[in-house]
Design an enzyme around this catalytic site. Structure first.
Site, short mmCIF file in Angstrom:
data_model
loop_
_atom_site.label_atom_id
_atom_site.label_comp_id
_atom_site.label_asym_id
_atom_site.label_seq_id
_atom_site.Cartn_x
_atom_site.Cartn_y
_atom_site.Cartn_z
N ASP A 24 1.32 4.67 0.99
CA ASP A 24 0.72 5.70 1.83
C ASP A 24 0.91 7.08 1.20
OD1 ASP A 24 -0.30 6.44 4.66
OD2 ASP A 24 1.50 7.69 4.47
N ARG A 34 0.89 -1.16 0.00
CA ARG A 34 0.00 0.00 0.00
C ARG A 34 0.92 1.21 0.00
NH1 ARG A 34 -1.37 3.83 4.10
NH2 ARG A 34 -3.46 4.71 3.88
N GLU A 85 -2.70 4.90 -2.00
CA GLU A 85 -3.69 5.64 -1.23
C GLU A 85 -3.87 7.03 -1.83
OE1 GLU A 85 -4.85 7.87 2.83
OE2 GLU A 85 -2.83 7.91 2.02
C1 ARE Z 1 0.16 13.48 13.38
C2 ARE Z 1 -0.68 14.48 14.18
C3 ARE Z 1 -0.56 15.86 13.57
C4 ARE Z 1 0.91 16.26 13.48
C5 ARE Z 1 1.67 15.22 12.67
C6 ARE Z 1 3.16 15.49 12.59
O1 ARE Z 1 -2.04 14.05 14.17
O2 ARE Z 1 -1.27 16.77 14.39
O3 ARE Z 1 1.02 17.52 12.83
O4 ARE Z 1 1.49 13.93 13.29
O5 ARE Z 1 3.76 15.35 13.85
C7 ARE Z 1 -1.69 9.64 10.28
C8 ARE Z 1 -2.69 10.50 11.05
C9 ARE Z 1 -2.19 11.91 11.23
C10 ARE Z 1 -0.81 11.91 11.86
C11 ARE Z 1 0.10 11.15 10.89
C12 ARE Z 1 1.55 11.09 11.36
O6 ARE Z 1 -3.92 10.50 10.34
O7 ARE Z 1 -3.09 12.60 12.12
O8 ARE Z 1 -0.36 13.24 12.06
O9 ARE Z 1 -0.38 9.79 10.81
O10 ARE Z 1 1.62 10.54 12.63
C13 ARE Z 1 -4.74 13.38 3.90
C14 ARE Z 1 -3.75 12.61 3.03
C15 ARE Z 1 -3.80 11.12 3.26
C16 ARE Z 1 -3.68 10.79 4.75
C17 ARE Z 1 -4.80 11.53 5.46
C18 ARE Z 1 -4.79 11.28 6.97
O11 ARE Z 1 -4.00 12.88 1.66
O12 ARE Z 1 -2.71 10.53 2.57
O13 ARE Z 1 -4.67 12.95 5.25
N1 ARE Z 1 -3.71 9.33 5.00
C19 ARE Z 1 -2.45 8.57 5.20
C20 ARE Z 1 -2.58 7.52 6.30
C21 ARE Z 1 -2.70 8.20 7.65
C22 ARE Z 1 -1.42 8.95 7.98
C23 ARE Z 1 -0.78 9.53 6.78
C24 ARE Z 1 -1.27 9.39 5.51
C25 ARE Z 1 0.54 10.14 6.98
O14 ARE Z 1 -3.64 6.67 6.02
O15 ARE Z 1 -3.01 7.29 8.69
O16 ARE Z 1 -1.69 10.01 8.93
O17 ARE Z 1 1.49 9.08 6.85
C26 ARE Z 1 -9.19 15.66 2.13
C27 ARE Z 1 -8.15 15.24 1.11
C28 ARE Z 1 -7.30 14.07 1.61
C29 ARE Z 1 -6.76 14.35 3.00
C30 ARE Z 1 -7.94 14.66 3.92
C31 ARE Z 1 -7.51 14.93 5.35
O18 ARE Z 1 -10.20 14.67 2.18
O19 ARE Z 1 -8.78 14.82 -0.09
O20 ARE Z 1 -6.25 13.87 0.71
O21 ARE Z 1 -6.08 13.17 3.44
O22 ARE Z 1 -8.64 15.80 3.42
O23 ARE Z 1 -6.67 16.04 5.38
#
Ligand code: ARE
Ligand code: CA
Length: 482
Positions: free
Chosen positions: A193, A191, A230
């Site tokens: 990310d 996957r 993703e």
């Molecule tokens: C954490 C803290 C933050 C801090 C950061 C850095 O929560 O406050 O600033 O750390 O210290 C996951 C969590 C995050 C976390 C991160 C790192 O969800 O909260 O941050 O881990 O620990 C977007 C992206 C998409 C992403 C989602 C969550 O496009 O790729 O946000 N999903 C993947 C994973 C997550 C992971 C990450 C990526 C990072 O599945 O689990 O984050 O590796 C619209 C847009 C989307 C966007 C969405 C939310 O819908 O279309 O693209 O998704 O808004 O912003």
């Protein structure tokens, strides 16, 4: 990159979110293999930042500090052992690969394997990466960037996570080495990310440098890794999922959103008669499909009102539809119980993950939900395998929320999401005989613990699902004939 390379006759993967490698190996042998599961998405295996200041949240694993295989789930030996034992059980492993970024700004700076970092200086000696390996000038993605500015979404930081420059040869080499190491250990794919946050052209180069799957683990020679990217695309943003389907498969977030609506009575089930691309979904072969994932089940990522284990009757209905319908490449979510959306997996005072216990009815304890072990869900994994590559035929509906269809002459399913009973004689497409419903019960030692359905010589059977029954589904297939 769009073939999961499942062992013959298997068709469904499960995300064992935050499971330990030793537990996954055991689960492959005692449950997933025997029950016909095709594969597992595992939590990120590479070293991440330890975040005690938030009591070890689940999301610390999305903050890589090095590519060493050492996390709360286990070390490299345990990882290798898991992959070997699961492949032997016929179950493939897919790695959640975080290659867009390294850790973000946080109070802590030590990883699960003891590596340190100084992210203020873009300094990650565990790889090593330095300032030149990251996108410059420094910027952070804001909410509006998703609508206007593809370059900012790709070159700025996601939530302050240090943004690697995949255009750099050196960075590409570190990423490719990491992924090829995993391939050599026998994984079947990845996957990707935060794929939206990387340039398709860079990803294409990285994918092209991956090795073929390891034939010593039972893969055919020349097999390419399965890759699902993703990309959250609910429409209307600067970046579209279509930019990624030329490369590999893509997570189809509209799938779970629409089925969650339908099974929450916000849309009628009868409209599902043309489920698939006509609903605006990707082509079936491009689409990794799921109801909920680890983000949207707890309000991270995109989603709205997604069904989860917490609304179990509707959830099981949506999962049953996903597994009964031939569209897409389905993935199940397997969760631990949570109330706090940041809370990590069940753990002891030292932060070690506590293993799931297994109850006599096959369910899990110690805080683990194990949706994949629910009888109705595991049974539907078998249904999908029996249905094979047949299409949908003999669709029936009552004009609202009662539907039924066949999969060739292999399997039949009916749903009742109306507030009144379903009681109909319907075409099942199955040979005459008696069949055990795999939702209300199962066949144990040749006896059916649930409803028994009698199919006549004309293929028809009387089907009944009361509106206040425990489940809204009835499913029978050739494997449950008695
Ligand atoms: C954490 C803290 C933050 C801090 C950061 C850095 O929560 O406050 O600033 O750390 O210290 C996951 C969590 C995050 C976390 C991160 C790192 O969800 O909260 O941050 O881990 O620990 C977007 C992206 C998409 C992403 C989602 C969550 O496009 O790729 O946000 N999903 C993947 C994973 C997550 C992971 C990450 C990526 C990072 O599945 O689990 O984050 O590796 C619209 C847009 C989307 C966007 C969405 C939310 O819908 O279309 O693209 O998704 O808004 O912003
Ligand atoms: Ca990026």
């Amino acid at each position: 990159y769009k073939n999961p390379h499942y062992a013959a006759g298997r068709s469904t993967m499960v995300h064992l979110f935050e499971w330990k490698w030793d537990d996954i190996a055991a689960e492959c042998e005692r449950f997933l293999g025997p029950r016909g599961f095709g594969g597992i998405q595992i939590s990120p295996p590479n070293e991440n930042l330890v975040i005690w200041s938030r009591n070890r949240p689940w999301w610390e694993r999305y903050q890589p500090i090095s590519y060493r295989l050492i996390t709360r789930s286990g070390n490299e030996n345990q990882f290798a052992n898991m992959v070997r034992r699961c492949n032997n059980a016929g179950v493939r492993i897919y790695v959640d690969a975080i290659i867009n970024h390294m850790t973000g700004t946080w109070n802590e700076n030590v990883g699960t394997g003891g590596s340190t970092a100084n992210f203020g200086d873009w300094h990650f000696p565990g790889v090593p990466y330095g300032r030149n390996d990251f996108n410059w000038p420094h910027c952070v993605i804001s909410g509006n960037d998703y609508n206007c500015c593809a370059d900012r979404v790709r070159n700025c930081e996601l939530s302050g996570l240090k943004d690697l420059n995949q255009g750099s040869e050196y960075v590409r080499e570190q990423i490719v080495n990491f992924m090829n190491h995993l391939i050599s250990l026998g994984v079947a794919g990845f996957r990707i990310d935060a794929a939206k946050h990387m340039w398709p052209g860079d990803l294409s180069v990285i994918y092209s440098r991956l090795h073929n799957l390891n034939t010593a683990h039972g893969f055919p020679s020349g097999a390419r890794p399965y890759i699902f990217q993703e990309v959250i695309d609910l429409g209307g943003e600067a970046i579209s999922r279509n930019e990624y389907i030329a490369l590999a498969a893509v997570t189809e977030f509209r799938f779970g959103l629409e089925l969650s609506r339908a099974f929450s009575q916000q849309n009628q089930l009868r409209w599902l008669s043309n489920w698939g691309p006509q609903w605006g979904l990707l082509a079936s072969g491009d689409s990794l499909t799921f109801i909920d994932n680890h983000d949207n089940q707890r309000g991270h990522g995109a989603g709205g009102n997604i069904l989860t284990y917490k609304r179990s009757k509707q959830y099981k209905g949506a999962i049953a539809f996903m597994l009964a319908h031939p569209y897409g490449q389905p993935q199940l979510m397997s969760s631990y119980d949570f109330h706090d959306t940041e809370a990590g997996p069940p753990m002891d005072h030292n932060g070690n993950i506590v293993s799931p216990s297994i109850n006599s009815d096959n369910s899990c304890g110690n805080g683990w939900i194990c949706e994949h072990r629910w009888r109705q869900i595991a049974g539907m994994v078998g249904f999908r395998n029996v249905a094979g590559n047949t299409g949908v035929n003999d669709w029936w509906d009552n004009g609202s929320n009662q539907i039924a269809f066949c999969r060739g002459g292999q399997a039949f399913i009916a749903f009742n999401n109306d507030n009144w009973g379903l009681s109909q004689t319907l075409q099942t497409c199955l040979p005459a005989g008696r069949y055990c419903d795999i939702i209300s019960g199962e066949k144990i030692n040749n006896a059916c613990t649930g409803k028994t359905i009698t199919v006549g010589n004309d293929g028809r059977a009387h089907i009944s699902i009361g509106s206040n029954e425990y489940d809204m589904v009835l499913a029978i297939h050739r494997g449950t004939q008695s």
